[in-house]
Design a protein around this motif. Sequence first.
Motif, PDB file in Angstrom:
ATOM      1  N   LEU A   1      -2.179 -27.040 -20.246  1.00 50.37           N
ATOM      2  CA  LEU A   1      -1.017 -27.558 -19.511  1.00 50.37           C
ATOM      3  C   LEU A   1      -1.216 -27.431 -18.009  1.00 50.37           C
ATOM      4  O   LEU A   1      -0.925 -28.369 -17.256  1.00 50.37           O
ATOM      5  N   ASP A   2      -1.713 -26.290 -17.564  1.00 52.81           N
ATOM      6  CA  ASP A   2      -1.956 -26.075 -16.139  1.00 52.81           C
ATOM      7  C   ASP A   2      -2.985 -27.067 -15.595  1.00 52.81           C
ATOM      8  O   ASP A   2      -2.862 -27.546 -14.476  1.00 52.81           O
ATOM      9  N   ALA A   3      -3.990 -27.384 -16.412  1.00 51.44           N
ATOM     10  CA  ALA A   3      -5.051 -28.293 -15.977  1.00 51.44           C
ATOM     11  C   ALA A   3      -4.570 -29.745 -15.894  1.00 51.44           C
ATOM     12  O   ALA A   3      -5.018 -30.490 -15.020  1.00 51.44           O
ATOM     13  N   ILE A   4      -3.662 -30.135 -16.785  1.00 53.99           N
ATOM     14  CA  ILE A   4      -3.234 -31.536 -16.805  1.00 53.99           C
ATOM     15  C   ILE A   4      -1.982 -31.810 -15.975  1.00 53.99           C
ATOM     16  O   ILE A   4      -1.689 -32.962 -15.669  1.00 53.99           O
ATOM     17  N   THR A   5      -1.263 -30.778 -15.590  1.00 56.14           N
ATOM     18  CA  THR A   5      -0.037 -30.966 -14.805  1.00 56.14           C
ATOM     19  C   THR A   5      -0.264 -31.784 -13.531  1.00 56.14           C
ATOM     20  O   THR A   5       0.517 -32.703 -13.257  1.00 56.14           O
ATOM     21  N   PRO A   6      -1.316 -31.520 -12.751  1.00 56.66           N
ATOM     22  CA  PRO A   6      -1.516 -32.337 -11.546  1.00 56.66           C
ATOM     23  C   PRO A   6      -1.680 -33.831 -11.852  1.00 56.66           C
ATOM     24  O   PRO A   6      -1.255 -34.674 -11.062  1.00 56.66           O
ATOM     25  N   ILE A   7      -2.270 -34.141 -12.980  1.00 53.49           N
ATOM     26  CA  ILE A   7      -2.446 -35.551 -13.355  1.00 53.49           C
ATOM     27  C   ILE A   7      -1.091 -36.185 -13.647  1.00 53.49           C
ATOM     28  O   ILE A   7      -0.801 -37.288 -13.189  1.00 53.49           O
ATOM     29  N   PHE A   8      -0.256 -35.500 -14.405  1.00 55.27           N
ATOM     30  CA  PHE A   8       1.078 -36.023 -14.696  1.00 55.27           C
ATOM     31  C   PHE A   8       1.866 -36.228 -13.407  1.00 55.27           C
ATOM     32  O   PHE A   8       2.523 -37.258 -13.234  1.00 55.27           O
ATOM     33  N   ARG A   9       1.792 -35.264 -12.500  1.00 53.03           N
ATOM     34  CA  ARG A   9       2.523 -35.366 -11.231  1.00 53.03           C
ATOM     35  C   ARG A   9       2.026 -36.545 -10.393  1.00 53.03           C
ATOM     36  O   ARG A   9       2.814 -37.242  -9.767  1.00 53.03           O
ATOM     37  N   GLU A  10       0.716 -36.758 -10.400  1.00 55.18           N
ATOM     38  CA  GLU A  10       0.159 -37.866  -9.624  1.00 55.18           C
ATOM     39  C   GLU A  10       0.500 -39.210 -10.251  1.00 55.18           C
ATOM     40  O   GLU A  10       0.956 -40.125  -9.565  1.00 55.18           O
ATOM     41  N   VAL A  11       0.286 -39.343 -11.549  1.00 55.84           N
ATOM     42  CA  VAL A  11       0.526 -40.624 -12.230  1.00 55.84           C
ATOM     43  C   VAL A  11       1.991 -41.036 -12.115  1.00 55.84           C
ATOM     44  O   VAL A  11       2.301 -42.206 -11.880  1.00 55.84           O
TER      45      VAL A  11
ATOM     46  N   ASP B   1      -5.709 -44.779 -32.782  1.00 61.53           N
ATOM     47  CA  ASP B   1      -5.056 -44.042 -33.866  1.00 61.53           C
ATOM     48  C   ASP B   1      -4.569 -42.676 -33.396  1.00 61.53           C
ATOM     49  O   ASP B   1      -3.482 -42.240 -33.778  1.00 61.53           O
ATOM     50  N   GLU B   2      -5.365 -42.000 -32.585  1.00 61.07           N
ATOM     51  CA  GLU B   2      -4.956 -40.700 -32.066  1.00 61.07           C
ATOM     52  C   GLU B   2      -3.767 -40.842 -31.128  1.00 61.07           C
ATOM     53  O   GLU B   2      -2.823 -40.049 -31.173  1.00 61.07           O
ATOM     54  N   LEU B   3      -3.807 -41.850 -30.290  1.00 62.82           N
ATOM     55  CA  LEU B   3      -2.774 -42.012 -29.270  1.00 62.82           C
ATOM     56  C   LEU B   3      -1.421 -42.422 -29.830  1.00 62.82           C
ATOM     57  O   LEU B   3      -0.387 -41.982 -29.327  1.00 62.82           O
ATOM     58  N   VAL B   4      -1.398 -43.238 -30.861  1.00 64.66           N
ATOM     59  CA  VAL B   4      -0.110 -43.698 -31.391  1.00 64.66           C
ATOM     60  C   VAL B   4       0.652 -42.571 -32.090  1.00 64.66           C
ATOM     61  O   VAL B   4       1.859 -42.666 -32.254  1.00 64.66           O
ATOM     62  N   LYS B   5      -0.032 -41.507 -32.440  1.00 64.11           N
ATOM     63  CA  LYS B   5       0.616 -40.372 -33.100  1.00 64.11           C
ATOM     64  C   LYS B   5       1.295 -39.420 -32.121  1.00 64.11           C
ATOM     65  O   LYS B   5       2.102 -38.586 -32.515  1.00 64.11           O
ATOM     66  N   LEU B   6       0.991 -39.555 -30.840  1.00 59.74           N
ATOM     67  CA  LEU B   6       1.513 -38.626 -29.840  1.00 59.74           C
ATOM     68  C   LEU B   6       2.976 -38.917 -29.544  1.00 59.74           C
ATOM     69  O   LEU B   6       3.363 -40.058 -29.298  1.00 59.74           O
ATOM     70  N   LYS B   7       3.777 -37.877 -29.562  1.00 59.94           N
ATOM     71  CA  LYS B   7       5.214 -38.005 -29.300  1.00 59.94           C
ATOM     72  C   LYS B   7       5.646 -37.320 -28.004  1.00 59.94           C
ATOM     73  O   LYS B   7       6.687 -37.626 -27.463  1.00 59.94           O
ATOM     74  N   ASP B   8       4.829 -36.358 -27.540  1.00 66.34           N
ATOM     75  CA  ASP B   8       5.178 -35.588 -26.354  1.00 66.34           C
ATOM     76  C   ASP B   8       3.920 -34.954 -25.764  1.00 66.34           C
ATOM     77  O   ASP B   8       2.826 -35.134 -26.303  1.00 66.34           O
ATOM     78  N   VAL B   9       4.083 -34.236 -24.684  1.00 65.42           N
ATOM     79  CA  VAL B   9       2.949 -33.592 -24.024  1.00 65.42           C
ATOM     80  C   VAL B   9       2.281 -32.589 -24.959  1.00 65.42           C
ATOM     81  O   VAL B   9       1.064 -32.432 -24.944  1.00 65.42           O
ATOM     82  N   GLY B  10       3.066 -31.932 -25.793  1.00 65.82           N
ATOM     83  CA  GLY B  10       2.488 -31.002 -26.762  1.00 65.82           C
ATOM     84  C   GLY B  10       1.461 -31.679 -27.649  1.00 65.82           C
ATOM     85  O   GLY B  10       0.447 -31.079 -28.016  1.00 65.82           O
ATOM     86  N   GLY B  11       1.710 -32.934 -27.987  1.00 70.67           N
ATOM     87  CA  GLY B  11       0.743 -33.701 -28.770  1.00 70.67           C
ATOM     88  C   GLY B  11      -0.542 -33.926 -28.001  1.00 70.67           C
ATOM     89  O   GLY B  11      -1.641 -33.833 -28.558  1.00 70.67           O
TER      90      GLY B  11
ATOM     91  N   VAL C   1       5.885 -29.931 -16.258  1.00 67.00           N
ATOM     92  CA  VAL C   1       5.242 -30.430 -17.469  1.00 67.00           C
ATOM     93  C   VAL C   1       5.280 -29.335 -18.527  1.00 67.00           C
ATOM     94  O   VAL C   1       4.708 -28.267 -18.345  1.00 67.00           O
ATOM     95  N   THR C   2       5.990 -29.622 -19.610  1.00 65.74           N
ATOM     96  CA  THR C   2       6.089 -28.699 -20.742  1.00 65.74           C
ATOM     97  C   THR C   2       5.620 -29.427 -21.998  1.00 65.74           C
ATOM     98  O   THR C   2       5.468 -30.653 -21.994  1.00 65.74           O
ATOM     99  N   LYS C   3       5.437 -28.670 -23.065  1.00 63.54           N
ATOM    100  CA  LYS C   3       5.015 -29.279 -24.320  1.00 63.54           C
ATOM    101  C   LYS C   3       6.051 -30.261 -24.861  1.00 63.54           C
ATOM    102  O   LYS C   3       5.706 -31.212 -25.552  1.00 63.54           O
ATOM    103  N   ASP C   4       7.315 -30.060 -24.532  1.00 58.10           N
ATOM    104  CA  ASP C   4       8.385 -30.916 -25.045  1.00 58.10           C
ATOM    105  C   ASP C   4       8.615 -32.166 -24.206  1.00 58.10           C
ATOM    106  O   ASP C   4       9.373 -33.047 -24.620  1.00 58.10           O
ATOM    107  N   LEU C   5       7.986 -32.272 -23.062  1.00 59.44           N
ATOM    108  CA  LEU C   5       8.174 -33.423 -22.189  1.00 59.44           C
ATOM    109  C   LEU C   5       7.679 -34.693 -22.869  1.00 59.44           C
ATOM    110  O   LEU C   5       6.594 -34.710 -23.460  1.00 59.44           O
ATOM    111  N   SER C   6       8.479 -35.754 -22.802  1.00 60.40           N
ATOM    112  CA  SER C   6       8.087 -37.031 -23.400  1.00 60.40           C
ATOM    113  C   SER C   6       8.409 -38.167 -22.441  1.00 60.40           C
ATOM    114  O   SER C   6       9.027 -37.966 -21.389  1.00 60.40           O
ATOM    115  N   ALA C   7       8.018 -39.360 -22.816  1.00 61.13           N
ATOM    116  CA  ALA C   7       8.258 -40.544 -21.982  1.00 61.13           C
ATOM    117  C   ALA C   7       9.738 -40.733 -21.689  1.00 61.13           C
ATOM    118  O   ALA C   7      10.106 -41.219 -20.621  1.00 61.13           O
ATOM    119  N   ASN C   8      10.587 -40.345 -22.609  1.00 64.36           N
ATOM    120  CA  ASN C   8      12.028 -40.483 -22.407  1.00 64.36           C
ATOM    121  C   ASN C   8      12.556 -39.601 -21.285  1.00 64.36           C
ATOM    122  O   ASN C   8      13.639 -39.847 -20.767  1.00 64.36           O
TER     123      ASN C   8
END
Length: 81
Positions: free
Chosen positions: A6-16, A59-69, A24-31
Amino acid sequence: MSQKILDAITPIFREVFDDPSLIVTKDLSANDVKNWDSLNHITLIVELETLTGLSFSTDELVKLKDVGGFVQLLADKGYRG
């Protein structure tokens, strides 16, 4: 391990999503993120692949529901953060 990822990917989420204060938490989702549309989703995936050196299948990506995925997928593929 998951916190390290999570710490490693947080900067990417913030930039994008152009939000330097995004928590950025495991429960964070597009909604939960104003700018998380289909184009930014693709950008996010590309940036995560670039960071980790991994590739994700559709196939891997369509299964993802949130950052935890994302975190679990990264861990399953051997990324440690």
